[in-house]
Design an enzyme around this catalytic site. Structure first.
Site, PDB file in Angstrom:
ATOM      1  N   ASP A  52       0.841  -1.204   0.000  1.00  0.00           N
ATOM      2  CA  ASP A  52       0.000   0.000   0.000  1.00  0.00           C
ATOM      3  C   ASP A  52       0.874   1.251   0.000  1.00  0.00           C
ATOM      4  OD1 ASP A  52      -1.773   2.060   0.414  1.00  0.00           O
ATOM      5  OD2 ASP A  52      -2.361   1.429   2.429  1.00  0.00           O
ATOM      6  N   GLU A 131      30.923  10.653   6.228  1.00  0.00           N
ATOM      7  CA  GLU A 131      31.411  10.508   7.606  1.00  0.00           C
ATOM      8  C   GLU A 131      30.279  10.886   8.560  1.00  0.00           C
ATOM      9  OE1 GLU A 131      34.751  13.124   7.840  1.00  0.00           O
ATOM     10  OE2 GLU A 131      36.053  11.863   6.612  1.00  0.00           O
ATOM     11  N   GLU A 133      28.133  11.444  11.764  1.00  0.00           N
ATOM     12  CA  GLU A 133      28.316  11.565  13.208  1.00  0.00           C
ATOM     13  C   GLU A 133      26.964  11.322  13.880  1.00  0.00           C
ATOM     14  OE1 GLU A 133      31.855  14.944  12.826  1.00  0.00           O
ATOM     15  OE2 GLU A 133      29.796  15.546  13.296  1.00  0.00           O
ATOM     16  N   GLU A 213      33.663  11.557  19.088  1.00  0.00           N
ATOM     17  CA  GLU A 213      33.689  12.878  18.458  1.00  0.00           C
ATOM     18  C   GLU A 213      33.783  13.976  19.522  1.00  0.00           C
ATOM     19  OE1 GLU A 213      33.946  15.073  16.243  1.00  0.00           O
ATOM     20  OE2 GLU A 213      34.418  13.801  14.534  1.00  0.00           O
ATOM     21  N   GLU A 221      31.723   8.907  15.751  1.00  0.00           N
ATOM     22  CA  GLU A 221      31.828   8.876  14.294  1.00  0.00           C
ATOM     23  C   GLU A 221      32.398   7.530  13.873  1.00  0.00           C
ATOM     24  OE1 GLU A 221      33.451  12.314  12.236  1.00  0.00           O
ATOM     25  OE2 GLU A 221      34.641  10.998  10.936  1.00  0.00           O
ATOM     26  N   HIS A 270      30.150  14.994   6.780  1.00  0.00           N
ATOM     27  CA  HIS A 270      31.074  15.433   5.739  1.00  0.00           C
ATOM     28  C   HIS A 270      31.117  14.364   4.657  1.00  0.00           C
ATOM     29  CE1 HIS A 270      33.179  17.251   9.498  1.00  0.00           C
ATOM     30  NE2 HIS A 270      32.137  17.975   9.135  1.00  0.00           N
ATOM     31  N   ARG A 340      39.372  23.294   7.696  1.00  0.00           N
ATOM     32  CA  ARG A 340      38.095  22.688   8.061  1.00  0.00           C
ATOM     33  C   ARG A 340      37.017  23.716   8.374  1.00  0.00           C
ATOM     34  NH1 ARG A 340      39.065  17.075   9.189  1.00  0.00           N
ATOM     35  NH2 ARG A 340      41.299  16.663   9.005  1.00  0.00           N
ATOM     36  N   GLU A 359      35.814  17.433  -0.157  1.00  0.00           N
ATOM     37  CA  GLU A 359      34.997  17.100   1.008  1.00  0.00           C
ATOM     38  C   GLU A 359      33.984  18.220   1.206  1.00  0.00           C
ATOM     39  OE1 GLU A 359      35.662  16.048   5.736  1.00  0.00           O
ATOM     40  OE2 GLU A 359      36.841  17.625   4.782  1.00  0.00           O
ATOM     41  N   ARG A 361      31.354  19.790   3.477  1.00  0.00           N
ATOM     42  CA  ARG A 361      31.272  19.671   4.924  1.00  0.00           C
ATOM     43  C   ARG A 361      29.930  20.103   5.529  1.00  0.00           C
ATOM     44  NH1 ARG A 361      35.752  18.733   7.669  1.00  0.00           N
ATOM     45  NH2 ARG A 361      35.210  20.056   9.448  1.00  0.00           N
TER      46      ARG A 361
END
Length: 471
Positions: A52, A131, A133, A213, A221, A270, A340, A359, A361
């Site tokens: 359904d 990655e 967390e 973390e 993580e 990330h 970062r 990456e 983030r």
């Protein structure tokens, strides 16, 4: 490649009693039903099984409710948590009348994104490496009704319990923002994370590392090896399934909410990304940070469309409690090597061309990975196709820059409502190759506005009583 015949043999070899059919609803939660193993035939992999569709969030109306799940033989694993031996299969969704794939099936959207990449000739594989967390709590309570609203989370690791009578309280609790990387006994969750890793390895997920973390109260993580877009999204869903069930088995609870705690770091996801063709990496070159011009244009597409794709990469109201200016979340739309504090980072761990990647983030783990990965790929491809210049890199700590220095640096949306408005106004790049259909985009916008934005807007917040009760 696994075939239906291989799956039937796997079920027999493992003495499976049941077969679990898993599929993704529109907001991003796995749904399932199970059938006895005797019902598993090769024909099911073509004909599917009915269910359904009107009972699934964001899907069919009641008068067109019949849908089919068609299992993907490549996804067969033994479920690690069921009492009775159960074979698990991830399924695609098909219309029983037209036999066409369903436009609101998130897995189909991701599959179309991969197909679109190949059709452009720019590459044949997009690798994603997330990655995620998350927090491992010991207790959670919450409620909301007409006259009250509250939440309460607790963890034996929480620094707020440093004065609690525990007979004895041993005091090893990570302070706010000091959870990265103290050894046990301050890190009390090494074993449960390793148990999660062991279960992932049983179902074929390659784990690179696990660790505590930054936040207090059990933030964690676990990083999984990159893989092609659809397979990676499949693994993210199995990842969440395993982590929640291992936590439950240990009397704990896990949340992938981006911001469950005030005053400490939130949880991001990330996501490392690269494009390959013919077994060769295309993001390595002689430009900034050892990247190719293609990679820089891909970054340009991500930065240009970040305010739009945020509706998929950061799709909850809670997401924007994490994406707050002047704190640690990457809200400023800039790129850099190693830095970062930029929303797009170029990792510099190795000079090997095969490791060259970007990456992104700003995503968080509340997202539907199929749609988030597809949206990021489509933004990046738009950057390549239109040669979008990402501008100059920002190789300084953004958080130490004066406000006047940041006036020329755009930032992420400040709310889910803003992200949805951006998506509504600018989504042509997502429609290329019929990857996202207008129907799917409209449903995403309407669902989020009515079920989340308006729902929270209508309810008093507990902190409003602190601010305004005595007015």
């Amino acid at each position: 490649m696994a075939t239906p015949k291989d799956v039937l043999k796997m079920a027999k070899d493992n003495k499976a009693m049941m077969v679990d059919m898993k599929f993704m609803d529109f907001p991003g939660l796995w749904q399932h039903f199970s059938v006895p193993v005797d019902e598993l035939t090769e024909a099911i992999f073509e004909e599917g099984l009915g269910f359904d569709g009107s009972s699934i969030r964001g899907w069919q109306s009641i008068h067109t409710s019949d849908m089919l799940v068609v299992p993907d033989a490549e996804t067969a694993v033994m479920d690690p948590f069921t009492k009775y031996p159960t074979l698990s299969l991830i399924c695609n969704i098909v219309d029983p009348i037209t036999k066409e794939r369903y436009s609101r099936d998130p897995r189909h959207i991701a599959q179309k994104a991969e197909a679109y990449l190949k059709s452009t000739g720019l590459g044949d594989t997009c690798y994603m490496g997330p990655e995620p967390e998350f927090f491992i709590f010991d207790d959670v309570r919450f409620d909301q009704n007409s006259h009250e609203g509250y939440y309460h989370v607790d963890s034996s690791e929480g620094i707020w319990n440093s004065g609690r009578v525990e007979n004895p309280n041993l005091g090893y609790k990570p302070r706010h923002k000091e959870g990265y990387f103290p050894v046990p006994p301050i890190d009390s969750q090494e074993d449960i994370r390793s148990e999660m890793v062991a279960e992932m390895q049983k179902v074929g997920i390659y784990v690179e590392r696990q660790h505590h973390e930054v936040a207090t109260a059990g933030q964690a993580e676990i990083d999984i090896r990159f893989s092609n877009l659809v397979k990676c999204a499949d693994q993210v869903m199995m990842f969440k399934y395993i982590i929640k069930n291992v936590a439950k088995r240990n009397g704990k609870t896990v949340t992938f909410m981006p911001k469950p705690l005030f005053g400490d770091n939130g949880s991001g996801m990330h996501t490392h990304q690269s494009i390959w063709k013919g077994g060769k990496p295309l993001f390595a070159g002689d430009k900034y940070a050892g990247m190719s011009q293609m990679a820089l244009h891909y970054i340009g597409g991500i930065l240009k469309h970040a305010k739009v794709i945020a509706a998929f990469t950061n799709p909850t109201m809670n997401s924007y409690k994490r994406l707050t200016p002047c704190f640690e979340a990457p809200v400023n739309l800039a790129y850099s090597s190693r830095n970062r504090s930029a929303s797009v980072r170029i990792p510099m761990y190795s000079a090997n061309p095969k490791t060259k990647r970007i990456e992104v983030r700003f995503p968080d783990p509340s997202c539907n990975p199929y749609m988030a990965f597809a949206a990021m790929l489509m933004a990046g491809l738009d950057g390549i196709e239109n040669k979008i210049d990402p501008g100059q890199p920002l190789d300084k700590d953004i958080y130490d820059m004066a406000p006047e220095e940041l006036t020329s640096v755009p930032s992420m949306p400040g709310s889910l409502e803003e992200a949805l408005n951006n998506l509504e106004a600018d989504h042509a790049f997502l429609l290329k190759g019929d990857v996202f259909t207008k129907d799917a985009i409209e449903m995403h916008i309407n669902y989020k506005r009515t079920k989340e934005v308006d729902a929270l807007r209508l309810r008093p917040h507990p902190y409003e009583f602190f601010l305004y009760y005595d007015i």
